[in-house]
Design a protein around this motif. Structure first.
Motif, PDB file in Angstrom:
ATOM      1  N   THR A   1      35.252  13.151  -6.188  1.00 19.86           N
ATOM      2  CA  THR A   1      36.226  13.704  -5.833  1.00 19.86           C
ATOM      3  C   THR A   1      35.926  15.220  -5.917  1.00 19.86           C
ATOM      4  O   THR A   1      37.153  15.879  -6.715  1.00 19.86           O
ATOM      5  CB  THR A   1      37.146  13.078  -7.364  1.00 19.86           C
ATOM      6  N   GLY A   2      34.505  15.681  -6.217  1.00 13.80           N
ATOM      7  CA  GLY A   2      34.391  17.078  -5.999  1.00 13.80           C
ATOM      8  C   GLY A   2      35.773  17.981  -5.399  1.00 13.80           C
ATOM      9  O   GLY A   2      35.830  17.066  -3.818  1.00 13.80           O
ATOM     10  N   ALA A   3      35.794  19.209  -5.952  1.00 13.65           N
ATOM     11  CA  ALA A   3      36.405  19.974  -4.370  1.00 13.65           C
ATOM     12  C   ALA A   3      35.203  21.589  -4.284  1.00 13.65           C
ATOM     13  O   ALA A   3      34.544  21.624  -4.282  1.00 13.65           O
ATOM     14  CB  ALA A   3      37.177  21.165  -5.465  1.00 13.65           C
ATOM     15  N   TYR A   4      34.815  21.722  -2.941  1.00 16.17           N
ATOM     16  CA  TYR A   4      34.257  22.221  -1.915  1.00 16.17           C
ATOM     17  C   TYR A   4      34.356  23.497  -1.225  1.00 16.17           C
ATOM     18  O   TYR A   4      35.542  23.256  -0.974  1.00 16.17           O
ATOM     19  CB  TYR A   4      33.822  21.521  -1.098  1.00 16.17           C
ATOM     20  N   SER A   5      34.746  24.699  -0.736  1.00 18.26           N
ATOM     21  CA  SER A   5      34.852  25.744   0.516  1.00 18.26           C
ATOM     22  C   SER A   5      34.271  24.883   1.586  1.00 18.26           C
ATOM     23  O   SER A   5      32.812  24.809   1.996  1.00 18.26           O
ATOM     24  CB  SER A   5      34.430  27.058  -0.299  1.00 18.26           C
ATOM     25  N   MET A   6      35.248  25.183   2.071  1.00 20.68           N
ATOM     26  CA  MET A   6      34.863  24.728   3.591  1.00 20.68           C
ATOM     27  C   MET A   6      34.985  25.701   4.686  1.00 20.68           C
ATOM     28  O   MET A   6      35.298  26.537   4.233  1.00 20.68           O
ATOM     29  CB  MET A   6      36.488  23.735   3.990  1.00 20.68           C
ATOM     30  N   VAL A   7      33.603  25.393   5.637  1.00 20.36           N
ATOM     31  CA  VAL A   7      33.710  26.044   6.629  1.00 20.36           C
ATOM     32  C   VAL A   7      33.621  25.753   8.008  1.00 20.36           C
ATOM     33  O   VAL A   7      33.550  25.315   8.201  1.00 20.36           O
ATOM     34  CB  VAL A   7      31.964  26.979   6.556  1.00 20.36           C
ATOM     35  N   MET A   8      34.208  26.785   8.284  1.00 22.80           N
ATOM     36  CA  MET A   8      34.809  26.619   9.800  1.00 22.80           C
ATOM     37  C   MET A   8      33.593  26.968  10.519  1.00 22.80           C
ATOM     38  O   MET A   8      32.959  27.583  11.456  1.00 22.80           O
ATOM     39  CB  MET A   8      35.717  27.699  10.206  1.00 22.80           C
ATOM     40  N   PHE A   9      33.743  25.854  11.398  1.00 21.76           N
ATOM     41  CA  PHE A   9      32.280  25.472  12.151  1.00 21.76           C
ATOM     42  C   PHE A   9      32.357  24.351  13.353  1.00 21.76           C
ATOM     43  O   PHE A   9      32.348  22.783  12.712  1.00 21.76           O
ATOM     44  CB  PHE A   9      30.726  25.147  11.578  1.00 21.76           C
ATOM     45  N   ASP A  10      32.949  24.382  14.335  1.00 24.69           N
ATOM     46  CA  ASP A  10      33.020  23.960  15.613  1.00 24.69           C
ATOM     47  C   ASP A  10      32.020  23.940  16.157  1.00 24.69           C
ATOM     48  O   ASP A  10      31.421  24.582  17.620  1.00 24.69           O
ATOM     49  CB  ASP A  10      34.396  24.088  16.324  1.00 24.69           C
ATOM     50  N   PRO A  11      30.470  23.058  16.531  1.00 25.83           N
ATOM     51  CA  PRO A  11      29.626  22.589  17.498  1.00 25.83           C
ATOM     52  C   PRO A  11      29.868  23.318  19.162  1.00 25.83           C
ATOM     53  O   PRO A  11      29.468  23.683  20.059  1.00 25.83           O
ATOM     54  CB  PRO A  11      28.931  21.328  16.861  1.00 25.83           C
ATOM     55  N   VAL A  12      30.871  22.487  18.987  1.00 27.93           N
ATOM     56  CA  VAL A  12      31.498  22.038  20.224  1.00 27.93           C
ATOM     57  C   VAL A  12      31.843  23.398  21.051  1.00 27.93           C
ATOM     58  O   VAL A  12      31.950  24.193  21.975  1.00 27.93           O
ATOM     59  CB  VAL A  12      32.547  21.260  20.628  1.00 27.93           C
ATOM     60  N   LYS A  13      32.962  23.973  20.079  1.00 25.72           N
ATOM     61  CA  LYS A  13      33.556  25.162  20.120  1.00 25.72           C
ATOM     62  C   LYS A  13      32.287  26.601  20.186  1.00 25.72           C
ATOM     63  O   LYS A  13      32.003  27.198  21.361  1.00 25.72           O
ATOM     64  CB  LYS A  13      34.423  26.018  19.541  1.00 25.72           C
ATOM     65  N   ALA A  14      31.414  26.247  19.771  1.00 26.43           N
ATOM     66  CA  ALA A  14      29.853  27.562  19.043  1.00 26.43           C
ATOM     67  C   ALA A  14      28.693  27.499  20.636  1.00 26.43           C
ATOM     68  O   ALA A  14      28.339  28.584  21.395  1.00 26.43           O
ATOM     69  CB  ALA A  14      29.306  27.063  17.790  1.00 26.43           C
ATOM     70  N   VAL A  15      28.397  25.950  20.990  1.00 24.42           N
ATOM     71  CA  VAL A  15      28.046  25.750  22.113  1.00 24.42           C
ATOM     72  C   VAL A  15      28.442  26.701  23.125  1.00 24.42           C
ATOM     73  O   VAL A  15      28.348  27.249  24.448  1.00 24.42           O
ATOM     74  CB  VAL A  15      27.560  24.797  22.053  1.00 24.42           C
ATOM     75  N   GLU A  16      30.094  25.988  23.084  1.00 17.63           N
ATOM     76  CA  GLU A  16      30.917  26.531  25.378  1.00 17.63           C
ATOM     77  C   GLU A  16      31.161  28.459  24.942  1.00 17.63           C
ATOM     78  O   GLU A  16      30.342  28.281  25.815  1.00 17.63           O
ATOM     79  CB  GLU A  16      32.308  25.812  25.353  1.00 17.63           C
ATOM     80  N   GLU A  17      31.338  28.302  23.847  1.00 17.49           N
ATOM     81  CA  GLU A  17      31.077  29.934  23.801  1.00 17.49           C
ATOM     82  C   GLU A  17      29.639  30.656  23.653  1.00 17.49           C
ATOM     83  O   GLU A  17      28.965  31.539  24.489  1.00 17.49           O
ATOM     84  CB  GLU A  17      31.559  30.900  22.915  1.00 17.49           C
ATOM     85  N   TYR A  18      28.254  29.931  22.996  1.00 15.27           N
ATOM     86  CA  TYR A  18      26.882  30.347  23.855  1.00 15.27           C
ATOM     87  C   TYR A  18      26.714  30.711  25.402  1.00 15.27           C
ATOM     88  O   TYR A  18      26.071  31.469  26.320  1.00 15.27           O
ATOM     89  CB  TYR A  18      26.012  29.219  23.129  1.00 15.27           C
ATOM     90  N   GLU A  19      27.120  29.217  25.978  1.00 15.67           N
ATOM     91  CA  GLU A  19      26.649  29.397  27.469  1.00 15.67           C
ATOM     92  C   GLU A  19      27.773  29.716  27.966  1.00 15.67           C
ATOM     93  O   GLU A  19      26.319  30.027  28.965  1.00 15.67           O
ATOM     94  CB  GLU A  19      26.980  27.101  27.279  1.00 15.67           C
ATOM     95  N   LYS A  20      28.942  30.198  28.028  1.00 14.19           N
ATOM     96  CA  LYS A  20      29.750  31.597  28.949  1.00 14.19           C
ATOM     97  C   LYS A  20      28.708  31.742  29.252  1.00 14.19           C
ATOM     98  O   LYS A  20      28.800  32.938  29.662  1.00 14.19           O
ATOM     99  CB  LYS A  20      31.138  31.542  28.122  1.00 14.19           C
ATOM    100  N   LYS A  21      28.122  32.906  27.874  1.00  9.00           N
ATOM    101  CA  LYS A  21      27.497  34.215  28.373  1.00  9.00           C
ATOM    102  C   LYS A  21      25.488  34.001  28.646  1.00  9.00           C
ATOM    103  O   LYS A  21      24.807  35.325  29.413  1.00  9.00           O
ATOM    104  CB  LYS A  21      27.668  34.984  26.738  1.00  9.00           C
ATOM    105  N   ASN A  22      25.534  32.895  27.722  1.00 10.69           N
ATOM    106  CA  ASN A  22      23.583  32.490  28.860  1.00 10.69           C
ATOM    107  C   ASN A  22      22.872  31.610  29.047  1.00 10.69           C
ATOM    108  O   ASN A  22      22.339  31.138  29.636  1.00 10.69           O
ATOM    109  CB  ASN A  22      23.364  32.525  27.296  1.00 10.69           C
ATOM    110  N   GLY A  23      24.119  30.682  29.927  1.00  9.09           N
ATOM    111  CA  GLY A  23      24.253  29.287  30.043  1.00  9.09           C
ATOM    112  C   GLY A  23      23.513  28.327  29.131  1.00  9.09           C
ATOM    113  O   GLY A  23      23.518  28.254  28.190  1.00  9.09           O
ATOM    114  N   GLU A  24      23.698  26.458  29.982  1.00  8.40           N
ATOM    115  CA  GLU A  24      23.151  26.007  29.396  1.00  8.40           C
ATOM    116  C   GLU A  24      21.101  26.365  28.497  1.00  8.40           C
ATOM    117  O   GLU A  24      20.804  26.453  29.238  1.00  8.40           O
ATOM    118  CB  GLU A  24      23.191  25.065  29.731  1.00  8.40           C
TER     119      GLU A  24
END
Length: 401
Positions: free
Chosen positions: A101-124
């Motif tokens: 039941t511990g409380a933790y700080s959440m980090v915004m990290f969407d792997p799909v979005k992060a990879v898609e943004e990378y691929e727009k600039k650099n390709g697959e």
């Protein structure tokens, strides 16, 4: 001869090196230092620190490692798009953290979005296909149909990404197993077999699940010798997982029956019955074994044993009928039904089950006159029990025509 031995030694060394090749090997030396530091923190179960050391999403290897940490070592996850991490204390486990039941700080990290943004600039990039393929598989395992994409779409995404990575020689033992299983779940046995074999040929050690899945693939392809070869390997591997080990025995028994190796099938059955006396499938395979050998008394005995598992369940009667027909011994079925009707003469639910399927069997055996009489008796039994539906009545009427 000496040259031959040296050549074999070199080949074995090459296979061993490939087997331990990491998908991260293409990273620069500076990036390798960061990845090594993250891996050392992971080894010490300092997951929050490990994730925190990696901040450069413009580096494909660092981004891939962040995805790896997110899916394998999170403390909390919201739709696998927000994550919390924790440095574990001595004796603490991720299971403790995730169920606590511990409380933790959440980090915004969407792997799909992060990879898609990378691929727009650099390709697959191969490493990102590898990481994102494993991400989609993990989402499917943890969220199933409760995610943004359907289970079918998640499976397809897993296949698309991991297959690209494999084509670019970016894979490891785990990703090959995930890809093969995704193909298998998708009903693509050919590609599942291909990937499992690639894993073996590349020098990776197959897991017990790999062996079992290969066994089931070859069984469905009617390559009974290979089915037996792989399924038998999985029996020992599942020794601490009885629910899976019983499945392995079933594949081995079916493979032996397919090979007409009745002695070996009988041996597997004997062992399986000892370990899994309540597994109805073992008794079902016993019917098949004796029916295929044209041993009428033992087939009848096995059929009656199976029926006794659940006398009121129509599925049991259907299994028995199926095994007799598959073995070409369907003309023995009236003896089974006659014997059971005597045994269960005072159990009306069992009688209606028997009479219904007896009528069906006689109809299939082209004994229309007797089928019609049995259908009438069955209908009377259903009426007495208050269970005659329009569907059942229609089926019984058809047996009498």
């Amino acid at each position: 001869m000496k040259r031959f031995i040296v050549a074999i030694f070199v080949l074995l060394c090459a296979v061993g090196v490939f087997a331990h090749k990491s998908p991260y090997n293409g990273a620069s030396s500076d990036t390798q230092i960061l990845l090594k530091k993250a891996d050392e923190l992971i080894q010490r179960e300092q997951y929050e620190s490990a994730f925190g050391t990696l901040s450069d999403d413009s580096n494909e290897f660092i981004l891939a490692k962040k995805i790896e940490i997110a899916i394998n070592y999170f403390a909390q996850s919201i739709m696998h798009q927000m994550f919390a991490f924790k440095n574990l204390k001595k004796g603490e486990t991720l299971y403790d953290v995730r169920t606590g039941t511990g409380a933790y700080s959440m980090v915004m990290f969407d792997p799909v979005k992060a990879v898609e943004e990378y691929e727009k600039k650099n390709g697959e990039k191969p490493i990102l296909n590898y990481a994102l393929g494993l991400y989609y598989d993990d989402v499917l395992l943890r969220y199933g149909y409760q995610w943004l994409l359907s289970e079918k779409e998640l499976t397809q995404k897993t296949i698309e990404r991991l297959q690209k990575a494999v084509n670019q020689d970016c894979c490891d033992a785990y990703s090959l197993s995930v890809l093969a299983l995704a193909y298998y779940k998708n009903g693509d046995l050919t590609n599942a077999e291909k990937i499992y074999n690639k894993k073996i040929e590349s020098g990776f050690e197959p897991s017990v699940n790999d062996f079992f899945n290969l066994g089931t693939i070859y069984l469905q392809k009617k390559n009974f010798a290979l089915a037996l070869h792989y399924a038998e390997k999985s029996i020992e591997g599942y020794k601490n997982e009885p629910e899976y080990q019983s499945d392995a025995y079933i594949v081995c028994i079916d493979s032996c029956l397919g090979l007409h190796d009745y002695k070996k099938a009988g041996s597997f059955l004997k062992t399986a019955q000892k370990h899994f006396p309540k597994d109805y499938r073992i008794i079902q395979k016993t019917i098949a074994l004796y029916a295929m050998q044209k041993n009428k008394p033992e087939a009848l005995k096995a059929a009656k044993n199976l029926f006794a598992f659940a006398p009121e369940n129509p599925a049991v009667s259907q299994m028995i009928i199926k095994e007799y027909f598959n073995a070409g011994t369907e003309k023995w079925l009236p003896d089974f039904f006659d014997d059971c009707l005597k045994t269960y003469s005072k159990q009306s639910k069992a009688r209606q089950n028997l009479l219904y399927h007896y009528a069906y069997t006689l109809y299939e055996l082209n004994d229309k006159e007797k089928a019609s009489k049995m259908a009438k008796d069955a209908k009377a039994e259903f009426i007495k029990n208050g269970e005659l539906t329009a569907e059942i009545e229609k089926a019984l009427d058809s047996f009498g025509k």
